[in-house]
Motif scaffolding. Structure first.
Motif, mmCIF file in Angstrom:
data_model
loop_
_atom_site.group_PDB
_atom_site.id
_atom_site.type_symbol
_atom_site.label_atom_id
_atom_site.label_comp_id
_atom_site.label_asym_id
_atom_site.label_seq_id
_atom_site.Cartn_x
_atom_site.Cartn_y
_atom_site.Cartn_z
ATOM 1 N N TYR A 196 0.954 -1.806 0.506
ATOM 2 C CA TYR A 196 -0.213 -0.511 0.118
ATOM 3 C C TYR A 196 1.034 1.328 -0.034
ATOM 4 N N ASN A 197 1.587 0.967 0.714
ATOM 5 C CA ASN A 197 3.258 2.422 0.704
ATOM 6 C C ASN A 197 3.657 2.392 0.219
ATOM 7 N N CYS A 198 3.856 1.264 -0.805
ATOM 8 C CA CYS A 198 4.373 1.705 -1.708
ATOM 9 C C CYS A 198 3.631 1.847 -3.447
ATOM 10 N N THR A 219 1.249 9.791 -3.826
ATOM 11 C CA THR A 219 1.799 9.976 -2.976
ATOM 12 C C THR A 219 2.473 8.958 -2.334
ATOM 13 N N PRO A 220 3.727 8.519 -2.669
ATOM 14 C CA PRO A 220 4.120 7.595 -1.561
ATOM 15 C C PRO A 220 4.619 8.339 -0.097
ATOM 16 N N ALA A 221 4.261 7.397 0.385
ATOM 17 C CA ALA A 221 4.459 7.370 2.260
ATOM 18 C C ALA A 221 5.545 8.263 2.401
ATOM 19 N N GLY A 222 5.671 9.343 3.496
ATOM 20 C CA GLY A 222 6.866 10.312 4.058
ATOM 21 C C GLY A 222 6.644 11.748 2.899
#
Length: 137
Positions: free
Chosen positions: A34-36, A131-134
């Motif tokens: 999900y984060n990627c 929009t990637p995590a972070g």
């Protein structure tokens, strides 16, 4: 069909509890993908969807047909139609309030497979970016 679906769900839960059936993914796997932004990964298949899997090779032929009908119904009602409604709501809000900014949050299930919320918005002409995590928005 309801009784069949309940029985199959209970049998799956009993198999999980007994250790004779294992889920082919972990929560960490889901979070990582999900984060990627890798929502089309093999990890997101029928077994990871929000729809219980009623189709089982050990079922007699007549029950397998019932299982396929229920599976199709759940996918249509719980996934595709819900994503259509949610996508239309997002579109309507954006069009009704063009001068406002919005933040929409959806569970990962709304981004898996075909007819996702993103697919609905893209069909309506919107450009959607991951929009990637972070990453700052």
């Amino acid at each position: 069909q309801v009784i069949f679906a309940l029985n199959q769900t209970l049998l799956q839960q009993e198999s999980l509890r007994a250790g004779s059936f294992q889920i082919p993914y972990t929560t960490e796997d889901l979070i990582k993908h999900y984060n990627c932004g890798d929502l089309s990964s093999i990890i997101f298949n029928h077994d990871t969807s929000q729809v219980p899997n009623f189709i089982n090779a050990t079922l007699p032929a007549h029950e397998r047909i019932t299982a396929q009908e229920i599976d199709s119904y759940f996918r249509q009602e719980l996934i595709y139609k819900r994503n259509e409604r949610m996508g239309r709501r997002v579109k309507d809000l954006l069009e009704e309030h063009p001068d406002k900014s919005f933040f929409f949050a959806f569970g990962a299930g709304h981004f898996m497979g075909n007819s996702t919320v993103i697919d609905v918005l893209r069909r309506e002409g919107y450009e959607v970016e991951h929009t990637p995590a972070g990453q700052a928005i």
